[in-house]
Design a protein around this motif. Structure first.
Motif, PDB file in Angstrom:
ATOM      1  N   PHE A 159      49.365  -0.191 123.123  1.00 25.28           N
ATOM      2  CA  PHE A 159      50.796   0.063 123.012  1.00 25.28           C
ATOM      3  C   PHE A 159      51.371   0.693 124.283  1.00 25.28           C
ATOM      4  O   PHE A 159      50.689   1.393 125.031  1.00 25.28           O
ATOM      5  CB  PHE A 159      51.087   0.993 121.833  1.00 25.28           C
ATOM      6  N   SER A 160      52.672   0.458 124.481  1.00 24.65           N
ATOM      7  CA  SER A 160      53.402   1.090 125.570  1.00 24.65           C
ATOM      8  C   SER A 160      53.690   2.543 125.218  1.00 24.65           C
ATOM      9  O   SER A 160      53.528   2.978 124.074  1.00 24.65           O
ATOM     10  CB  SER A 160      54.723   0.356 125.804  1.00 24.65           C
ATOM     11  N   ALA A 161      54.172   3.289 126.220  1.00 25.58           N
ATOM     12  CA  ALA A 161      54.515   4.696 125.990  1.00 25.58           C
ATOM     13  C   ALA A 161      55.601   4.826 124.923  1.00 25.58           C
ATOM     14  O   ALA A 161      55.561   5.734 124.087  1.00 25.58           O
ATOM     15  CB  ALA A 161      54.955   5.341 127.297  1.00 25.58           C
ATOM     16  N   ALA A 162      56.584   3.914 124.927  1.00 26.19           N
ATOM     17  CA  ALA A 162      57.667   3.984 123.942  1.00 26.19           C
ATOM     18  C   ALA A 162      57.133   3.783 122.534  1.00 26.19           C
ATOM     19  O   ALA A 162      57.538   4.479 121.592  1.00 26.19           O
ATOM     20  CB  ALA A 162      58.728   2.936 124.270  1.00 26.19           C
ATOM     21  N   ALA A 163      56.221   2.822 122.377  1.00 23.29           N
ATOM     22  CA  ALA A 163      55.647   2.564 121.054  1.00 23.29           C
ATOM     23  C   ALA A 163      54.775   3.734 120.600  1.00 23.29           C
ATOM     24  O   ALA A 163      54.771   4.098 119.420  1.00 23.29           O
ATOM     25  CB  ALA A 163      54.838   1.276 121.072  1.00 23.29           C
ATOM     26  N   LEU A 168      54.096   8.974 117.353  1.00 22.17           N
ATOM     27  CA  LEU A 168      53.869  10.414 117.430  1.00 22.17           C
ATOM     28  C   LEU A 168      55.043  11.191 116.830  1.00 22.17           C
ATOM     29  O   LEU A 168      54.849  12.176 116.110  1.00 22.17           O
ATOM     30  CB  LEU A 168      53.652  10.839 118.882  1.00 22.17           C
ATOM     31  N   GLN A 169      56.251  10.740 117.118  1.00 24.58           N
ATOM     32  CA  GLN A 169      57.418  11.433 116.585  1.00 24.58           C
ATOM     33  C   GLN A 169      57.466  11.351 115.062  1.00 24.58           C
ATOM     34  O   GLN A 169      57.918  12.276 114.393  1.00 24.58           O
ATOM     35  CB  GLN A 169      58.696  10.846 117.188  1.00 24.58           C
ATOM     36  N   ASP A 170      56.981  10.240 114.518  1.00 34.84           N
ATOM     37  CA  ASP A 170      57.015  10.075 113.072  1.00 34.84           C
ATOM     38  C   ASP A 170      55.914  10.885 112.394  1.00 34.84           C
ATOM     39  O   ASP A 170      56.161  11.586 111.413  1.00 34.84           O
ATOM     40  CB  ASP A 170      56.876   8.592 112.719  1.00 34.84           C
ATOM     41  N   ALA A 171      54.693  10.793 112.913  1.00 29.59           N
ATOM     42  CA  ALA A 171      53.554  11.474 112.274  1.00 29.59           C
ATOM     43  C   ALA A 171      53.496  12.962 112.567  1.00 29.59           C
ATOM     44  O   ALA A 171      52.923  13.729 111.797  1.00 29.59           O
ATOM     45  CB  ALA A 171      52.251  10.814 112.716  1.00 29.59           C
ATOM     46  N   GLN A 172      54.057  13.395 113.693  1.00 27.27           N
ATOM     47  CA  GLN A 172      54.043  14.803 114.095  1.00 27.27           C
ATOM     48  C   GLN A 172      52.631  15.402 114.085  1.00 27.27           C
ATOM     49  O   GLN A 172      52.342  16.375 113.369  1.00 27.27           O
ATOM     50  CB  GLN A 172      54.967  15.613 113.186  1.00 27.27           C
ATOM     51  N   PRO A 173      51.718  14.870 114.893  1.00 28.40           N
ATOM     52  CA  PRO A 173      50.350  15.400 114.904  1.00 28.40           C
ATOM     53  C   PRO A 173      50.274  16.760 115.586  1.00 28.40           C
ATOM     54  O   PRO A 173      51.049  17.052 116.509  1.00 28.40           O
ATOM     55  CB  PRO A 173      49.584  14.342 115.703  1.00 28.40           C
ATOM     56  N   VAL A 188      41.584  -1.486 134.410  1.00 30.54           N
ATOM     57  CA  VAL A 188      41.580  -0.141 133.845  1.00 30.54           C
ATOM     58  C   VAL A 188      42.925   0.096 133.157  1.00 30.54           C
ATOM     59  O   VAL A 188      43.981  -0.004 133.792  1.00 30.54           O
ATOM     60  CB  VAL A 188      41.328   0.922 134.928  1.00 30.54           C
ATOM     61  N   ILE A 189      42.892   0.390 131.873  1.00 31.61           N
ATOM     62  CA  ILE A 189      44.112   0.668 131.105  1.00 31.61           C
ATOM     63  C   ILE A 189      44.217   2.182 130.940  1.00 31.61           C
ATOM     64  O   ILE A 189      43.403   2.805 130.262  1.00 31.61           O
ATOM     65  CB  ILE A 189      44.056  -0.004 129.720  1.00 31.61           C
ATOM     66  N   PRO A 190      45.200   2.818 131.577  1.00 31.24           N
ATOM     67  CA  PRO A 190      45.268   4.289 131.624  1.00 31.24           C
ATOM     68  C   PRO A 190      45.881   4.899 130.365  1.00 31.24           C
ATOM     69  O   PRO A 190      47.073   5.178 130.301  1.00 31.24           O
ATOM     70  CB  PRO A 190      46.148   4.542 132.850  1.00 31.24           C
ATOM     71  N   LEU A 191      45.063   5.176 129.366  1.00 30.14           N
ATOM     72  CA  LEU A 191      45.579   5.713 128.110  1.00 30.14           C
ATOM     73  C   LEU A 191      46.150   7.116 128.278  1.00 30.14           C
ATOM     74  O   LEU A 191      47.192   7.452 127.713  1.00 30.14           O
ATOM     75  CB  LEU A 191      44.480   5.721 127.042  1.00 30.14           C
ATOM     76  N   LYS A 192      45.448   7.943 129.008  1.00 29.11           N
ATOM     77  CA  LYS A 192      45.910   9.326 129.177  1.00 29.11           C
ATOM     78  C   LYS A 192      47.277   9.364 129.864  1.00 29.11           C
ATOM     79  O   LYS A 192      48.166  10.135 129.466  1.00 29.11           O
ATOM     80  CB  LYS A 192      44.874  10.104 130.000  1.00 29.11           C
ATOM     81  N   ALA A 193      47.470   8.558 130.883  1.00 28.61           N
ATOM     82  CA  ALA A 193      48.766   8.528 131.574  1.00 28.61           C
ATOM     83  C   ALA A 193      49.873   8.045 130.635  1.00 28.61           C
ATOM     84  O   ALA A 193      51.002   8.557 130.659  1.00 28.61           O
ATOM     85  CB  ALA A 193      48.683   7.619 132.801  1.00 28.61           C
ATOM     86  N   GLU A 197      53.264  10.368 129.146  1.00 32.27           N
ATOM     87  CA  GLU A 197      54.661   9.945 129.074  1.00 32.27           C
ATOM     88  C   GLU A 197      55.169   9.957 127.642  1.00 32.27           C
ATOM     89  O   GLU A 197      56.295  10.386 127.359  1.00 32.27           O
ATOM     90  CB  GLU A 197      54.804   8.542 129.673  1.00 32.27           C
ATOM     91  N   ALA A 198      54.325   9.505 126.714  1.00 30.33           N
ATOM     92  CA  ALA A 198      54.754   9.353 125.327  1.00 30.33           C
ATOM     93  C   ALA A 198      54.967  10.680 124.615  1.00 30.33           C
ATOM     94  O   ALA A 198      55.822  10.777 123.733  1.00 30.33           O
ATOM     95  CB  ALA A 198      53.718   8.532 124.564  1.00 30.33           C
ATOM     96  N   ARG A 199      54.216  11.710 124.979  1.00 33.49           N
ATOM     97  CA  ARG A 199      54.271  12.957 124.222  1.00 33.49           C
ATOM     98  C   ARG A 199      55.432  13.856 124.627  1.00 33.49           C
ATOM     99  O   ARG A 199      55.688  14.888 123.969  1.00 33.49           O
ATOM    100  CB  ARG A 199      52.961  13.734 124.365  1.00 33.49           C
TER     101      ARG A 199
END
Length: 636
Positions: A159-163, A168-173, A188-193, A197-199
């Motif tokens: 998923f993209s950062a927006a997705a 994250l906004q819905d589940a509120q972990p 290389v798919i940068p998950l942490k990066a 952005e997403a958080r």
């Protein structure tokens, strides 16, 4: 649908699978005849409980419970109860990295990681985000959540950062677990990066735990922790928490197209009971099997058939991180031969990919260990079924096509492996504990062979209980079309022998001059042509007929598109389905837009056909270049 498909001979189980079936045929018939509530209560007693269940179903769709008052822990059933010396995981990455984990090692790591989560303030009911690919850390983190009653939410690694932010906004972990990156076909798919952005703006997150698998020196921020450092320093093992059978276990999001993704809530215990049964019947997985589920952890197929249902049976699992056709299309054959894989769970798309690579690649490898290939995810054309059984399996295996949804939590239609037959292209029959009906628009029940709307008429333990934070949406989406039943939004029919045929989503059934035609039968007619590797059919509005089919075709290697070939393929549909189904156009292209799990994204083809551009959510699109390829082909 072509009557010849519906009346094709049934294929019986192989002798080996009959000999190893979990029960006898008479017992299977008894279980099938039980009322669902009684069946699930009987089946549930095969698992280990703190407080055993004494009641089955109470309530109805929208407000039901199973095994009310009973309690257990999922991680105990998936890990602790198995031989600690037995190999649980053979992990492989596309660049050759490999690891082996025993059940004892996995149990210890999950218990200690659960303690790490507790030390970070996670308590029963808190949400934990899981943003991982197919790695041992995914098994550890998810089983750790089950151990302490945390509600986990898997976010697909593609998923993209927006997705990711939407989820994250819905589940509120409170905590998110991720890898620094993953590999996908050499990239290389940068998950942490992406997570960084997403958080932003998600205030619930107090800590991020990063498994640094690609770059051991990746920089961590003040509220971020190294996964392996935390685990190594932790000496305490968290005790398993007793979970009441209907308490939430996890949230999984459906992909958003034009609206907000739905966070489906599954009961932890109910999901275990359902997946344990699903694996028992659809795979007959035993402790002696070496088993490979090729799905991605971000899609529910992997938790059903590996992370939960698979582990509950104590088999040895092969897990693979990356593209299974990397570095070459022979990689799946190499892994089957290397580990002696006995049972494979995959998707029709993966088999079509292997078939496209040619039969010569198959005979180079010793695949004699393989006994069973089970499938889910999209309609399976009969030709791919026969190729899988005859070429990949050398005529010695059983091919079991199944059907299920994220919402149902299991592939509930299937053969009972070793016990009941299948029909090439069909999805088997409803397993014990499920009651299905095909309904007509007016609400009546369809006759055998009549296309209609697929519904389920009684609740079962692994059905999603609600949409996170929006139960009204759950009831409107799933329970309003046919009151008193769950509506799958899939078009289907049941043949004269009770086998289910799912032709696609309801909006993939086109009405051509008053005739309802499913895309599956059109695509099956195309795939039988020697020049065709893959096909997707969508509808285009038509002033006279209402709609007409348009076919997109990927040719086999060495085949060149031409007007003559287009006419041949159009005729193949007419011959296979009828003149009413003649396509308005056949578009020959070298590639089609697909998700990371391999599904063709037909809605994007419809967008390009009707508007010349794509709309909605593109975060699961694996190959963005395919959009321009298809657009250019449509302009010719």
């Amino acid at each position: 649908m072509d009557d010849a498909l519906l009346r094709a001979p049934l294929v019986t189980p192989t002798e080996h699978l009959r000999a190893t079936a979990p029960v006898g045929l008479q017992e299977a018939e008894r279980l099938n005849a039980l009322p669902p509530s009684d069946y699930w209560l009987e089946l549930a007693r095969e698992l280990d409980w703190f407080t055993p269940p004494v009641v089955g179903l109470e309530g109805r769709f929208g407000d039901f419970s199973y095994f009310r008052g009973a309690s257990m822990n999922v991680s105990v059933n998936c890990l602790d109860r198995h031989d600690p010396a037995k190999v649980a995981l053979h992990y492989e990455r596309e660049d050759g990295l490999s690891e082996t984990w025993t059940y004892g090692e996995l149990t210890d790591a999950a218990a200690r990681f659960a303690a790490c989560l507790q030390d970070l303030g996670v308590v029963k009911g808190d949400r934990v985000g899981i943003y991982l690919s197919n790695t041992p850390e995914a098994f550890i983190a998810i089983q750790a959540c089950y151990r302490i009653g945390a509600v986990y939410s898997v976010v697909f690694a593609g998923f993209s950062a927006a997705a990711v932010r939407d989820r994250l906004q819905d589940a509120q972990p409170k905590v998110v677990v991720c890898t620094d990156a993953t590999l996908r076909r050499g990239k290389v798919i940068p998950l942490k990066a992406t997570l960084d952005e997403a958080r932003v703006g998600v205030g619930s997150i107090t800590a991020v735990i990063v498994a640094r698998r690609i770059d051991a020196r990746a920089e961590l921020k003040a509220d971020e922790h190294d996964f392996h450092a935390l685990l190594s320093a932790q000496t305490r093992r968290a005790d398993p928490v007793a979970m009441e059978a209907n308490e939430p276990g996890f949230i999984i999001y459906t992909s958003g197209t034009t609206s907000k993704p739905k966070g489906l809530v599954h009961s932890g215990v109910g999901f275990l009971v359902g997946t344990y049964a699903n694996v028992k019947w659809s795979l007959n997985l035993t402790r002696g099997d070496v088993y490979w589920c090729t799905a991605d952890v971000g899609w529910l197929t992997f938790p059903i058939f590996a992370l939960v249902g698979g582990l509950a049976h104590g088999a040895t699992h092969v897990i693979f991180e990356g593209g299974i056709d990397t570095p070459t299309s022979e990689r799946p054959y190499q892994l089957i031969a290397k580990y002696g894989v006995t049972k494979l769970f995959t998707a029709p798309t993966a088999l079509r990919m292997l078939r496209r690579a040619g039969d010569d690649a198959v005979v180079k490898h010793d695949l004699s260990s393989l006994q069973l290939v089970s499938l889910v995810g999209e309609p399976l054309d009969p030709e791919t079924w026969h190729w899988t059984q005859g070429v990949l399996g050398a005529g010695q295996i059983f091919v079991n096509n199944t059907y299920g949804q994220t919402e149902t939590g299991t592939a509930w239609a299937s053969s009972m492996v070793g016990l009941t037959p299948t029909r090439p292209g069909a999805c088997g029959q409803p397993l014990p504990g499920y009651r299905a009906q095909v309904r007509l628009e007016g609400g009546g029940v369809a006759e055998a062979g009549e296309l209609g709307y697929l519904t389920l008429t009684e609740p079962f333990p692994c059905l999603a209980r609600t949409v996170w934070g929006d139960h009204a949406r759950y009831e409107q989406v799933y329970l309003s079309d046919f009151p008193g039943s769950y509506a799958a939004s899939d078009a289907a029919l049941i043949d004269q022998d009770g086998h289910l045929w799912v032709t696609g989503r309801v909006d993939d059934v086109m009405n051509v001059a008053g005739h309802r035609i499913g895309t599956m039968e059109l695509e099956a007619a195309l795939i039988t042509h020697a020049a065709v590797s893959e096909a997707a059919v969508v509808s285009r509005p038509d002033e006279i007929k209402g709609s007409v089919p348009v076919a997109f075709v990927v040719p086999r290697a060495g085949v060149v598109g031409s007007p003559e070939l287009e006419r041949e393929l159009s005729d193949a549909i007419v011959q296979g389905v009828g003149s009413i189904a003649r396509p308005g156009r056949v578009v020959i292209v070298p590639t089609l837009p697909r998700t990371r799990s391999g599904k063709i994204m037909r809605r994007l083809l419809r967008d390009l056909l009707e508007a010349g551009e794509v709309q909605g959510d593109l975060t699961s699109l694996e190959n963005p270049d395919a959009i321009e390829v298809v657009r250019a082909a449509l302009q010719v």
